[in-house]
Design an enzyme around this catalytic site. Structure first.
Site, PDB file in Angstrom:
ATOM      1  N   LYS A  75       0.922  -1.297   0.093  1.00 50.78           N
ATOM      2  CA  LYS A  75      -0.029  -0.164  -0.054  1.00 50.78           C
ATOM      3  C   LYS A  75       0.882   1.179   0.114  1.00 50.78           C
ATOM      4  O   LYS A  75       1.792   1.240   0.987  1.00 50.78           O
ATOM      5  CB  LYS A  75      -0.762  -0.079   1.214  1.00 50.78           C
ATOM      6  CG  LYS A  75      -1.831   1.146   1.177  1.00 50.78           C
ATOM      7  CD  LYS A  75      -3.208   0.823   0.455  1.00 50.78           C
ATOM      8  CE  LYS A  75      -4.092   1.891   0.214  1.00 50.78           C
ATOM      9  NZ  LYS A  75      -3.599   2.942  -1.068  1.00 50.78           N
ATOM     10  N   GLN A  96       6.848   3.995   4.022  1.00 51.64           N
ATOM     11  CA  GLN A  96       5.410   3.468   4.047  1.00 51.64           C
ATOM     12  C   GLN A  96       5.458   2.196   5.072  1.00 51.64           C
ATOM     13  O   GLN A  96       4.229   2.180   5.481  1.00 51.64           O
ATOM     14  CB  GLN A  96       5.014   3.325   2.631  1.00 51.64           C
ATOM     15  CG  GLN A  96       3.583   3.094   2.408  1.00 51.64           C
ATOM     16  CD  GLN A  96       3.047   4.818   2.515  1.00 51.64           C
ATOM     17  OE1 GLN A  96       3.365   5.654   1.814  1.00 51.64           O
ATOM     18  NE2 GLN A  96       1.862   4.831   3.312  1.00 51.64           N
ATOM     19  N   LYS A  99       5.177   3.396   8.514  1.00 50.97           N
ATOM     20  CA  LYS A  99       4.066   4.090   8.777  1.00 50.97           C
ATOM     21  C   LYS A  99       2.698   3.402   8.788  1.00 50.97           C
ATOM     22  O   LYS A  99       1.919   3.541   9.605  1.00 50.97           O
ATOM     23  CB  LYS A  99       3.885   5.178   7.558  1.00 50.97           C
ATOM     24  CG  LYS A  99       2.692   5.952   7.555  1.00 50.97           C
ATOM     25  CD  LYS A  99       2.616   6.732   6.376  1.00 50.97           C
ATOM     26  CE  LYS A  99       3.735   7.805   5.965  1.00 50.97           C
ATOM     27  NZ  LYS A  99       3.413   8.841   4.983  1.00 50.97           N
ATOM     28  N   LYS A 111       5.541   1.803  -2.931  1.00 50.79           N
ATOM     29  CA  LYS A 111       5.358   3.107  -3.530  1.00 50.79           C
ATOM     30  C   LYS A 111       5.623   2.807  -5.098  1.00 50.79           C
ATOM     31  O   LYS A 111       6.420   2.217  -5.617  1.00 50.79           O
ATOM     32  CB  LYS A 111       6.672   4.030  -2.902  1.00 50.79           C
ATOM     33  CG  LYS A 111       6.129   5.406  -2.950  1.00 50.79           C
ATOM     34  CD  LYS A 111       4.963   5.672  -2.045  1.00 50.79           C
ATOM     35  CE  LYS A 111       4.620   7.308  -2.042  1.00 50.79           C
ATOM     36  NZ  LYS A 111       3.688   7.691  -0.981  1.00 50.79           N
ATOM     37  N   GLY A 150      -2.938   8.064  -4.529  1.00 48.66           N
ATOM     38  CA  GLY A 150      -2.428   9.016  -5.148  1.00 48.66           C
ATOM     39  C   GLY A 150      -1.057   9.480  -4.521  1.00 48.66           C
ATOM     40  O   GLY A 150      -0.951   9.035  -3.250  1.00 48.66           O
ATOM     41  N   ASP A 151      -0.472  10.688  -4.987  1.00 46.27           N
ATOM     42  CA  ASP A 151       0.680  11.315  -4.341  1.00 46.27           C
ATOM     43  C   ASP A 151       0.866  12.680  -4.806  1.00 46.27           C
ATOM     44  O   ASP A 151      -0.101  13.065  -5.659  1.00 46.27           O
ATOM     45  CB  ASP A 151       1.794  10.296  -4.330  1.00 46.27           C
ATOM     46  CG  ASP A 151       2.912  10.711  -3.363  1.00 46.27           C
ATOM     47  OD1 ASP A 151       4.015  11.238  -3.909  1.00 46.27           O
ATOM     48  OD2 ASP A 151       3.005  10.390  -2.112  1.00 46.27           O
ATOM     49  N   THR A 194      -4.738  13.216   5.145  1.00 47.31           N
ATOM     50  CA  THR A 194      -3.415  13.694   5.509  1.00 47.31           C
ATOM     51  C   THR A 194      -3.297  14.860   6.499  1.00 47.31           C
ATOM     52  O   THR A 194      -2.650  14.881   7.561  1.00 47.31           O
ATOM     53  CB  THR A 194      -2.687  13.755   4.454  1.00 47.31           C
ATOM     54  OG1 THR A 194      -2.580  12.612   3.537  1.00 47.31           O
ATOM     55  CG2 THR A 194      -0.941  13.848   5.142  1.00 47.31           C
ATOM     56  N   ASN A 229      -2.634  19.418  -1.519  1.00 48.36           N
ATOM     57  CA  ASN A 229      -3.680  18.867  -0.771  1.00 48.36           C
ATOM     58  C   ASN A 229      -3.374  18.813   0.740  1.00 48.36           C
ATOM     59  O   ASN A 229      -4.189  19.240   1.418  1.00 48.36           O
ATOM     60  CB  ASN A 229      -3.718  17.348  -1.321  1.00 48.36           C
ATOM     61  CG  ASN A 229      -4.783  16.729  -0.593  1.00 48.36           C
ATOM     62  OD1 ASN A 229      -4.635  16.218   0.430  1.00 48.36           O
ATOM     63  ND2 ASN A 229      -6.151  16.644  -0.925  1.00 48.36           N
ATOM     64  N   SER A 377      -6.942   5.731   3.414  1.00 43.12           N
ATOM     65  CA  SER A 377      -7.011   4.712   2.277  1.00 43.12           C
ATOM     66  C   SER A 377      -7.496   3.321   2.616  1.00 43.12           C
ATOM     67  O   SER A 377      -8.110   2.634   1.941  1.00 43.12           O
ATOM     68  CB  SER A 377      -5.734   4.786   1.668  1.00 43.12           C
ATOM     69  OG  SER A 377      -5.365   5.804   1.109  1.00 43.12           O
TER      70      SER A 377
END
Length: 454
Positions: A75, A96, A99, A111, A150-151, A194, A229, A377
């Site tokens: 993820k 990630q 996290k 990623k 997304g990123d 976020t 964002n 997410s």
């Protein structure tokens, strides 16, 4: 061994290894887990060929780093930016992994992305790129295998085009991407998650370390970097609670509110609309209430600040900028971006914390403080699996609970595993150490139980 050409990944690995020092000294068997976990399970690299509006062939490099699946499907986001390379994606996938572990949800780490730049491209060019990108990526992802999101550069438009391409290629509707539209599988609070999550985490830090700077107090000055964002919704939540936002920025410069004023909700909305059109903060008209500083970041431009929230990109706070923040009176630093502070900047904040006393700075790493985005997410994945949708209030309540538990985990692990003497009560536990050790232990234990190290 880390290649010299992977500086971002090496920085992330060194940070984790340093934090783990006291824990590994007491638990040497876990050294083998560290050796194993730092190597991705799989790296996929591919070419992306697409046609621009002039009918000319363009080609970019696409990637997916599937880092660790001990806790669940891979993820992590898809970044579209000219700077994308394997070092950045490995660092992001590595971060990630830990996290996601801190959220308590069943998600592994990954990623991906491409060195494609969406800025200045037409909708049709972006659609053609997304279809080509997903044509290859679809062979390697799935709802129970790898669920991208997304990123930077990958917003609702890009997610929509990619999801449509996947659905056509695979002839199935599954929650293979998160950040989808609300009427086709998306989750409420996902765009905000976020930024909101950063504030929910910071509220716990303030309550313990600096209650005088409550976010319900208009006199509390909050510096934010970025204007995408994450930064926008961080600012919205600060303003909703009542504190004052004094800065925003983009890659070209910083926008600072004049002393005694702050950004309004309307100003942040206008900035969001400007950025959506590909504009720069240089072109923002604020009726003289804001000063634009070309080529600068906010951190050295503020004479007084209480809370600093880097929300743009990696390594956006240098040692000198960290020192400037300390001189300006900052009490709390929490990353909305991934690895927003350089190693040298973190050293400045951690040295201040270790001194203790009324001027100590408390720092939270992005793998903890910005985990709200991937947490929601994960909640979107859960809703897709059950074919249902939770209300905004339900999702927001779950997000608050996840961030509260994430803070508690980091605080407890920082108190227990940092190797520091905290008995005087004058020194705050290291949230950096706590986040790294707690995330590592959870992933390492799962890997051991699955036979990945022994």
């Amino acid at each position: 061994m880390v290649a010299a050409s992977e500086p971002e990944f090496e920085q992330a690995l060194n940070e984790l290894t340093t934090s783990l020092g006291p824990f590994l000294k007491q638990n040497p068997a876990y050294r083998k887990a560290l050796a194993v976990v730092q190597i991705p399970e799989r790296i996929i690299q591919f070419r992306v060929v697409w046609e621009d509006d002039k009918g000319q062939t363009q080609v970019n490099r696409g990637y997916r780093v599937q880092y660790n699946s001990a806790l669940g499907p891979y993820k992590g986001g898809l970044r579209l930016h000219p700077s994308v390379n394997l070092s950045i994606l490995k660092f992001l996938g590595f971060e990630q992994t830990f996290k996601n572990a801190l959220t308590g949800l069943s998600m592994g780490g990954g990623k991906g992305g491409c060195d494609f730049d969406p800025k200045g491209k037409s909708d049709n060019e972006i659609r053609r790129f997304c279809v080509s990108f997903m044509t290859e990526l679809s062979k390697h992802i799935g709802k129970d295998t790898d669920v991208p999101a997304g990123d930077i550069g990958t917003g609702a438009r890009e997610i929509g085009y990619m999801f449509g391409a996947y659905k056509k290629l695979r002839n199935e509707w599954v929650g293979v991407l998160t950040g989808k539209g609300l009427n086709w599988g998306g989750s409420f609070i996902r765009p905000e998650a976020t930024g909101y999550g950063v504030i929910y985490y910071v509220e716990h830090m303030i309550a313990k370390a600096a209650p005088q700077y409550s976010l319900s107090n208009k006199a509390t000055l909050v510096a934010i970097s970025g204007s995408g964002n994450v930064a926008q919704y961080t600012a919205f939540k600060v303003l909703e609670l009542g504190a004052t936002v004094v800065s925003l920025s983009d890659s070209k410069g910083a926008l600072i509110a004049k002393e005694g004023t702050g950004f309004t909700r309307e100003a942040v909305k206008r900035i969001g609309a400007l950025k959506l059109k590909g504009g720069s903060l240089e072109g923002f008209s604020g009726d003289g209430e804001y000063t634009y500083h070309a080529g600068k970041r906010p951190w050295t431009l503020l004479s007084k600040v209480h809370i600093a929230l880097p929300g743009a990109t990696q390594n956006e706070v240098s040692k000198e900028e960290a020192e400037a923040l300390v001189a300006a009176g900052v009490k709390i630093v929490a990353e909305g971006s991934n690895m927003g502070c350089t190693a040298e900047a973190i050293d400045v904040f951690e040295a201040s914390r270790k001194k203790g006393g009324p001027h100590a700075v408390w720092y939270a790493p992005g793998k903890a403080s910005n985990a709200g985005g991937v947490a929601v997410s994960g909640l979107e994945m859960a809703q897709n699996s059950q074919r249902l949708s939770w209300t905004p209030a339900e999702v927001d309540a779950k997000l608050k609970g996840i961030m509260a538990e994430c803070y508690k985990i980091c605080l407890d692990a920082g108190s227990k595993h940092s190797g520091e003497d905290l008995s005087s009560g004058n020194v705050l536990p290291s949230l950096l150490s706590g986040a790294n050790v707690a995330g590592f232990i959870k992933v390492a234990d799962a890997m051991k139980q699955q036979g990945d190290w022994w």
